[in-house]
Scaffold this active site. Sequence first.
Site, PDB file in Angstrom:
ATOM      1  N   ARG A 106      28.129 112.192  25.513  1.00 32.73           N
ATOM      2  CA  ARG A 106      27.192 111.251  24.896  1.00 32.73           C
ATOM      3  C   ARG A 106      27.729 110.888  23.524  1.00 32.73           C
ATOM      4  NH1 ARG A 106      23.406 107.251  24.824  1.00 32.73           N
ATOM      5  NH2 ARG A 106      22.086 107.393  22.976  1.00 32.73           N
ATOM      6  N   ASP A 165      24.653  93.993  15.811  1.00 32.06           N
ATOM      7  CA  ASP A 165      25.171  95.349  16.047  1.00 32.06           C
ATOM      8  C   ASP A 165      26.564  95.424  15.432  1.00 32.06           C
ATOM      9  OD1 ASP A 165      26.032  97.823  16.971  1.00 32.06           O
ATOM     10  OD2 ASP A 165      25.228  97.538  18.998  1.00 32.06           O
ATOM     11  N   ARG A 219      28.163  98.458  14.900  1.00 31.89           N
ATOM     12  CA  ARG A 219      28.721  99.794  15.131  1.00 31.89           C
ATOM     13  C   ARG A 219      30.139  99.717  15.691  1.00 31.89           C
ATOM     14  NH1 ARG A 219      24.034 102.222  18.779  1.00 31.89           N
ATOM     15  NH2 ARG A 219      24.185 100.068  19.548  1.00 31.89           N
TER      16      ARG A 219
END
EC number: 3.5.4.25
Length: 217
Positions: free
Chosen positions: A63, A140, A142
Amino acid sequence: MTDALTSATPGSPVSFEVSTNVPTTHGLFEMRAYRDLVTSAEHVAVIAKTPDGRAPADGALVRVHSECLTGEAFGSLKCECGPQLDAALDTIAAEGGVVVYLRGHEGRGIGLINKLKAYRLQEDGLDTLDANLALGLPADSREYGGAAGILADLGITRVRLLSNNPEKRRQLVEHGITVDSLVPLVVGISAQNAGYLDTKRDRMGHTLPSHLDTGAA
């Protein structure tokens, strides 16, 4: 895998800082801290051994999780980040694997204060994507090069990615990590975040069910 205190592999986007064992409510984990040499953020790899006692290797369940103070520490129901982190930690505790926890990703990269400003705009009817754009910020921002560098330091170049976000898969592959599959992580759905999740599915490409069960009567 690097074992010494504070070291960086030439060309890596991260430097390893320290490893320690930490007992948690989810289980006993090895926590390895890294410094992102691009953003200066501090990241953590939370590692659980497989049931036969081996360290995670290629093909491990992984994850890659973005920091979310509001959802993880304060229990905000506007997102599903807290339940996702809990579920991921429970899963790797049982099966073995890694949670790569990325700091500096609050609000999909806009920071805590801007995230709360976006929340305020959502009260006026904007969705989570348009609220960021209304602030003049990316939907976004990231970047997952640091996560790929951490996985490479762990000797993991192929993963099963515990995520609903194809963009994470695309970026990890771009940085040299083979993603065998996306393993769904659909938890924490509520009436308060159903619209947020609809936006993630319909406008940001997340692989979420077409009908979200909020549990409402």
